[in-house]
Design a protein around this motif. Structure first.
Motif, mmCIF file in Angstrom:
data_model
loop_
_atom_site.group_PDB
_atom_site.id
_atom_site.type_symbol
_atom_site.label_atom_id
_atom_site.label_comp_id
_atom_site.label_asym_id
_atom_site.label_seq_id
_atom_site.Cartn_x
_atom_site.Cartn_y
_atom_site.Cartn_z
ATOM 1 N N THR A 188 10.468 11.800 10.395
ATOM 2 C CA THR A 188 9.266 10.776 10.239
ATOM 3 C C THR A 188 9.527 9.622 9.500
ATOM 4 O O THR A 188 10.329 9.707 8.784
ATOM 5 C CB THR A 188 8.102 11.431 9.873
ATOM 6 O OG1 THR A 188 6.868 10.625 10.069
ATOM 7 C CG2 THR A 188 8.100 11.791 8.282
ATOM 8 N N VAL A 189 9.192 8.397 9.629
ATOM 9 C CA VAL A 189 9.090 7.384 8.926
ATOM 10 C C VAL A 189 7.698 6.793 8.696
ATOM 11 O O VAL A 189 6.967 6.726 9.706
ATOM 12 C CB VAL A 189 9.758 6.242 9.907
ATOM 13 C CG1 VAL A 189 9.964 4.827 8.988
ATOM 14 C CG2 VAL A 189 11.241 6.567 10.348
ATOM 15 N N ARG A 190 7.439 6.782 7.494
ATOM 16 C CA ARG A 190 6.105 6.448 7.151
ATOM 17 C C ARG A 190 6.188 5.082 6.419
ATOM 18 O O ARG A 190 7.025 4.606 5.709
ATOM 19 C CB ARG A 190 5.850 7.565 5.727
ATOM 20 C CG ARG A 190 5.726 8.874 6.508
ATOM 21 C CD ARG A 190 4.245 8.923 7.406
ATOM 22 N NE ARG A 190 4.169 10.317 7.796
ATOM 23 C CZ ARG A 190 3.349 11.198 7.779
ATOM 24 N NH1 ARG A 190 2.320 10.906 6.884
ATOM 25 N NH2 ARG A 190 3.249 12.119 8.394
ATOM 26 N N SER A 191 5.135 4.302 6.593
ATOM 27 C CA SER A 191 4.830 3.073 5.654
ATOM 28 C C SER A 191 3.768 3.206 4.624
ATOM 29 O O SER A 191 2.755 3.963 4.957
ATOM 30 C CB SER A 191 4.611 1.842 6.468
ATOM 31 O OG SER A 191 3.525 2.241 7.099
ATOM 32 N N ARG A 192 3.869 2.741 3.494
ATOM 33 C CA ARG A 192 2.912 2.805 2.462
ATOM 34 C C ARG A 192 2.014 1.694 2.712
ATOM 35 O O ARG A 192 2.429 0.424 2.898
ATOM 36 C CB ARG A 192 3.556 2.669 0.954
ATOM 37 C CG ARG A 192 4.367 4.123 0.801
ATOM 38 C CD ARG A 192 5.083 3.907 -0.456
ATOM 39 N NE ARG A 192 6.157 2.883 -0.468
ATOM 40 C CZ ARG A 192 7.217 2.924 -0.571
ATOM 41 N NH1 ARG A 192 7.814 4.265 -1.263
ATOM 42 N NH2 ARG A 192 8.235 1.996 -0.551
ATOM 43 N N ASN A 193 0.701 2.098 2.902
ATOM 44 C CA ASN A 193 -0.326 0.831 2.684
ATOM 45 C C ASN A 193 -0.570 0.193 1.394
ATOM 46 O O ASN A 193 -0.019 0.703 0.599
ATOM 47 C CB ASN A 193 -1.483 1.650 3.114
ATOM 48 C CG ASN A 193 -2.330 2.343 2.417
ATOM 49 O OD1 ASN A 193 -2.483 2.194 1.020
ATOM 50 N ND2 ASN A 193 -3.122 3.465 2.830
ATOM 51 N N SER A 240 4.341 14.814 4.632
ATOM 52 C CA SER A 240 5.432 14.497 5.512
ATOM 53 C C SER A 240 6.714 15.446 5.733
ATOM 54 O O SER A 240 6.929 15.825 6.452
ATOM 55 C CB SER A 240 6.213 13.228 4.986
ATOM 56 O OG SER A 240 5.228 12.391 5.157
ATOM 57 N N GLU A 284 14.668 5.213 1.631
ATOM 58 C CA GLU A 284 13.994 3.975 1.734
ATOM 59 C C GLU A 284 14.358 3.285 3.048
ATOM 60 O O GLU A 284 15.778 3.027 2.876
ATOM 61 C CB GLU A 284 13.944 3.108 0.728
ATOM 62 C CG GLU A 284 13.568 3.838 -0.654
ATOM 63 C CD GLU A 284 11.983 3.671 -0.710
ATOM 64 O OE1 GLU A 284 11.500 2.534 -0.341
ATOM 65 O OE2 GLU A 284 11.376 4.702 -1.246
ATOM 66 N N ASN A 290 9.422 -0.756 2.289
ATOM 67 C CA ASN A 290 7.831 -0.405 2.502
ATOM 68 C C ASN A 290 7.871 0.918 3.250
ATOM 69 O O ASN A 290 6.915 1.374 3.474
ATOM 70 C CB ASN A 290 7.107 -1.508 3.071
ATOM 71 C CG ASN A 290 6.647 -2.409 2.178
ATOM 72 O OD1 ASN A 290 6.722 -2.252 0.852
ATOM 73 N ND2 ASN A 290 6.350 -3.648 2.417
ATOM 74 N N TRP A 291 9.034 1.059 3.938
ATOM 75 C CA TRP A 291 9.110 2.390 4.857
ATOM 76 C C TRP A 291 10.129 3.581 4.184
ATOM 77 O O TRP A 291 10.937 3.320 3.428
ATOM 78 C CB TRP A 291 9.903 2.090 6.364
ATOM 79 C CG TRP A 291 9.147 0.903 6.877
ATOM 80 C CD1 TRP A 291 7.866 0.561 6.683
ATOM 81 C CD2 TRP A 291 9.695 0.052 7.883
ATOM 82 N NE1 TRP A 291 7.662 -0.383 7.752
ATOM 83 C CE2 TRP A 291 8.653 -0.669 8.438
ATOM 84 C CE3 TRP A 291 10.896 0.146 8.638
ATOM 85 C CZ2 TRP A 291 8.830 -1.537 9.504
ATOM 86 C CZ3 TRP A 291 11.201 -0.656 9.715
ATOM 87 C CH2 TRP A 291 10.076 -1.459 10.077
ATOM 88 N N THR A 292 9.524 4.682 4.431
ATOM 89 C CA THR A 292 10.216 5.854 3.891
ATOM 90 C C THR A 292 10.599 6.733 5.116
ATOM 91 O O THR A 292 9.842 7.117 5.767
ATOM 92 C CB THR A 292 9.635 6.673 2.853
ATOM 93 O OG1 THR A 292 9.138 5.861 1.696
ATOM 94 C CG2 THR A 292 10.393 7.827 2.242
ATOM 95 N N GLU A 293 11.813 7.108 5.307
ATOM 96 C CA GLU A 293 12.134 8.237 6.177
ATOM 97 C C GLU A 293 12.391 9.328 5.572
ATOM 98 O O GLU A 293 13.050 9.581 4.437
ATOM 99 C CB GLU A 293 13.730 7.769 6.662
ATOM 100 C CG GLU A 293 14.348 8.885 7.773
ATOM 101 C CD GLU A 293 15.738 8.353 7.940
ATOM 102 O OE1 GLU A 293 16.316 8.797 9.014
ATOM 103 O OE2 GLU A 293 16.499 7.683 7.175
#
Length: 114
Positions: A25-30, A57, A86, A90-93
């Motif tokens: 998954t790749v997440r972005s932090r708001n 996650s 990272e 702003n994205w975390t895999e």
């Protein structure tokens, strides 16, 4: 589905190696969570929102890895690992990976003498 970080499972025999499996998954932090984390980091302490996001996650990528192992006919995943990196600031895999295998429980012979 048995998941192990070890390369084998005591009490089981690996009967077939099905190959690598992973969940990703790749997440972005708001912006709100980033601002909250920035203020919290000034005072110190756990960033509970970030921790909760990472736990969710990891559960998600583990489930995706299990689904891939099941689709290959696996009974277990061995040598399971997590990798987090990272991407673009702003994205975390988050990735869970391991080796899907078929296993058989070993029969314990109570009559053996050593």
């Amino acid at each position: 589905m048995l998941i192990s970080t070890m390369n084998d499972l005591p009490g089981y025999e690996v009967t077939e190696v099905l190959g690598e499996v992973f969940g990703l998954t790749v997440r972005s932090r708001n912006v709100g969570s980033q601002l909250g984390a920035a203020f919290k980091s000034l005072a110190g302490g756990e960033l509970k929102g970030m921790t909760k996001n990472l736990v969710m996650s990891r559960e998600e990528v583990t489930q995706r890895m299990v689904e891939e192992a099941q689709a290959k006919g696996g009974d277990a995943v061995l040598a399971m690992r997590f990798v987090t990196s990272e991407m673009g600031g702003n994205w975390t895999e988050i990735c869970a990976y391991g080796t899907a295998v078929k296993i058989r429980k070993l029969r314990i012979d109570n009559d053996s003498r050593f």
